[in-house]
Design a protein around this motif. Sequence first.
Motif, PDB file in Angstrom:
ATOM      1  N   ASN A  57       0.850  -1.194   0.000  1.00 24.00           N
ATOM      2  CA  ASN A  57       0.000   0.000   0.000  1.00 24.00           C
ATOM      3  C   ASN A  57       0.885   1.244   0.000  1.00 24.00           C
ATOM      4  OD1 ASN A  57      -2.077   1.864   0.278  1.00 24.00           O
ATOM      5  ND2 ASN A  57      -2.183   1.626   2.504  1.00 24.00           N
ATOM      6  N   PRO A  58       1.384   1.653  -1.172  1.00 23.43           N
ATOM      7  CA  PRO A  58       2.240   2.852  -1.226  1.00 23.43           C
ATOM      8  C   PRO A  58       1.442   4.117  -0.929  1.00 23.43           C
ATOM      9  CG  PRO A  58       1.741   2.076  -3.434  1.00 23.43           C
ATOM     10  CD  PRO A  58       1.179   1.042  -2.489  1.00 23.43           C
ATOM     11  N   LEU A  59       1.778   4.789   0.172  1.00 23.61           N
ATOM     12  CA  LEU A  59       1.010   5.970   0.588  1.00 23.61           C
ATOM     13  C   LEU A  59       1.399   7.217  -0.194  1.00 23.61           C
ATOM     14  CD1 LEU A  59       1.013   5.527   4.476  1.00 23.61           C
ATOM     15  CD2 LEU A  59      -0.875   5.117   2.892  1.00 23.61           C
ATOM     16  N   ALA A  60       2.681   7.376  -0.437  1.00 25.85           N
ATOM     17  CA  ALA A  60       3.159   8.571  -1.129  1.00 25.85           C
ATOM     18  C   ALA A  60       4.343   8.168  -1.991  1.00 25.85           C
ATOM     19  CB  ALA A  60       3.554   9.654  -0.137  1.00 25.85           C
ATOM     20  N   PRO A  61       4.085   7.536  -3.123  1.00 26.48           N
ATOM     21  CA  PRO A  61       5.169   7.025  -3.963  1.00 26.48           C
ATOM     22  C   PRO A  61       6.166   8.122  -4.349  1.00 26.48           C
ATOM     23  CG  PRO A  61       3.036   6.226  -4.727  1.00 26.48           C
ATOM     24  CD  PRO A  61       2.756   7.276  -3.707  1.00 26.48           C
ATOM     25  N   GLU A  62       7.438   7.834  -4.136  1.00 27.72           N
ATOM     26  CA  GLU A  62       8.505   8.736  -4.541  1.00 27.72           C
ATOM     27  C   GLU A  62       9.553   7.927  -5.290  1.00 27.72           C
ATOM     28  OE1 GLU A  62      10.102  11.286  -1.497  1.00 27.72           O
ATOM     29  OE2 GLU A  62       8.197  11.338  -0.408  1.00 27.72           O
ATOM     30  N   THR A  63      10.110   8.491  -6.323  1.00 26.15           N
ATOM     31  CA  THR A  63      11.142   7.809  -7.095  1.00 26.15           C
ATOM     32  C   THR A  63      12.354   8.723  -7.236  1.00 26.15           C
ATOM     33  OG1 THR A  63      10.177   8.620  -9.169  1.00 26.15           O
ATOM     34  CG2 THR A  63       9.453   6.456  -8.398  1.00 26.15           C
ATOM     35  N   GLY A  64      13.427   8.184  -7.793  1.00 20.09           N
ATOM     36  CA  GLY A  64      14.625   8.980  -7.996  1.00 20.09           C
ATOM     37  C   GLY A  64      15.811   8.386  -7.271  1.00 20.09           C
ATOM     38  N   SER A  65      16.977   8.984  -7.489  1.00 20.69           N
ATOM     39  CA  SER A  65      18.219   8.475  -6.889  1.00 20.69           C
ATOM     40  C   SER A  65      18.629   9.317  -5.689  1.00 20.69           C
ATOM     41  CB  SER A  65      19.340   8.479  -7.939  1.00 20.69           C
ATOM     42  OG  SER A  65      19.542   9.798  -8.433  1.00 20.69           O
ATOM     43  N   ASN A  66      17.660   9.634  -4.845  1.00 21.40           N
ATOM     44  CA  ASN A  66      17.955  10.482  -3.684  1.00 21.40           C
ATOM     45  C   ASN A  66      17.435   9.862  -2.394  1.00 21.40           C
ATOM     46  OD1 ASN A  66      15.302  10.768  -4.368  1.00 21.40           O
ATOM     47  ND2 ASN A  66      15.227  12.986  -4.108  1.00 21.40           N
ATOM     48  N   SER A  67      17.639   8.561  -2.276  1.00 22.72           N
ATOM     49  CA  SER A  67      17.135   7.867  -1.098  1.00 22.72           C
ATOM     50  C   SER A  67      18.079   7.968   0.093  1.00 22.72           C
ATOM     51  CB  SER A  67      16.893   6.387  -1.431  1.00 22.72           C
ATOM     52  OG  SER A  67      16.288   5.710  -0.358  1.00 22.72           O
ATOM     53  N   PHE A  68      19.383   7.976  -0.163  1.00 18.57           N
ATOM     54  CA  PHE A  68      20.381   7.883   0.910  1.00 18.57           C
ATOM     55  C   PHE A  68      21.166   9.185   1.032  1.00 18.57           C
ATOM     56  CE2 PHE A  68      24.480   6.980   2.696  1.00 18.57           C
ATOM     57  CZ  PHE A  68      24.275   5.955   3.602  1.00 18.57           C
ATOM     58  N   PRO A  69      21.102   9.809   2.218  1.00 18.08           N
ATOM     59  CA  PRO A  69      20.272   9.530   3.389  1.00 18.08           C
ATOM     60  C   PRO A  69      18.954  10.297   3.326  1.00 18.08           C
ATOM     61  CG  PRO A  69      21.906  11.174   3.949  1.00 18.08           C
ATOM     62  CD  PRO A  69      22.114  10.838   2.492  1.00 18.08           C
ATOM     63  N   SER A  70      18.154  10.208   4.368  1.00 13.79           N
ATOM     64  CA  SER A  70      16.853  10.870   4.399  1.00 13.79           C
ATOM     65  C   SER A  70      16.988  12.350   4.753  1.00 13.79           C
ATOM     66  CB  SER A  70      15.950  10.190   5.435  1.00 13.79           C
ATOM     67  OG  SER A  70      14.825  10.997   5.719  1.00 13.79           O
ATOM     68  N   GLY A  71      16.486  13.209   3.866  1.00 16.03           N
ATOM     69  CA  GLY A  71      16.507  14.645   4.145  1.00 16.03           C
ATOM     70  C   GLY A  71      15.589  15.020   5.290  1.00 16.03           C
ATOM     71  N   HIS A  72      14.440  14.338   5.402  1.00 17.35           N
ATOM     72  CA  HIS A  72      13.502  14.625   6.494  1.00 17.35           C
ATOM     73  C   HIS A  72      14.162  14.383   7.857  1.00 17.35           C
ATOM     74  CE1 HIS A  72      10.596  14.521   3.252  1.00 17.35           C
ATOM     75  NE2 HIS A  72       9.620  14.876   4.067  1.00 17.35           N
TER      76      HIS A  72
END
Length: 245
Positions: A130-145
């Motif tokens: 159940n993807p709540l807020a799908p995000e894509t791209g090469s910016n997973s590591f690390p988390s900006g939040h």
Amino acid sequence: MSALQTRLQVLPQPRLWGLWVLSLSLIVLALGFYAINSARFTTDEFTLDQDLSRHHDGIFNVVALSIGTIFSPAGGVLIIAAVSLFLLIVRKSPVNAVAFGAVAASGWLSSQFFKAVIARPRPDPALLFNPLAPETGSNSFPSGHVALAVGLAWAFWFLARKTRWARITAILGICIPLVIAWSRLYIGVHYPSDVVASLLAASAAVVLFAAVWNQYQRRVLPRVPLLGRFGPLAPTVSEDRSANQ
């Protein structure tokens, strides 16, 4: 009052701060490169995202998505700007205002550096239950939040240290980043190593900034005349001596 107005003129700085910055940064880089070069590691991590996706609940969905909005890039700018302006205009503390904003921003922006170096793809939302807020791209590591939360935690603690608010600020400074880390995994937009790396990367950046600030702020701030109109840029001689005793 001016002692309080300039309490962030000197930020806490650990001994061997350069070693701390180097060690934490190398750990982040090692973890990041291992993550992008080990398919099995990524697959094992993703099982947590998938498991959380299978157990989404209405209330937790709202909480996680709300956290994502509050600590988004736009939200981060608003939070940092609001607190900095409060310190500058209401508390008449230009030193504290600049220091707070810069500490929070340094922790937050550290994520952008490591994102560019590691370039790890985000979890595939198509593989989530159940993807709540799908995000894509090469910016997973690390988390900006999470990096933003850690930067803010350090900035607030620097303000509160040696006051009656120090303990609660420290507790919140630990708990809030952990809750935000959970929310990013719950939504399914980060791997566990992404959020762990954010804690280390943001802390390394804050330690580095503190060293630079302590070295140069006495020379730089007086060269910005506008700041002096809001409040003192340095404590009085007597206050400076008292603080060093």
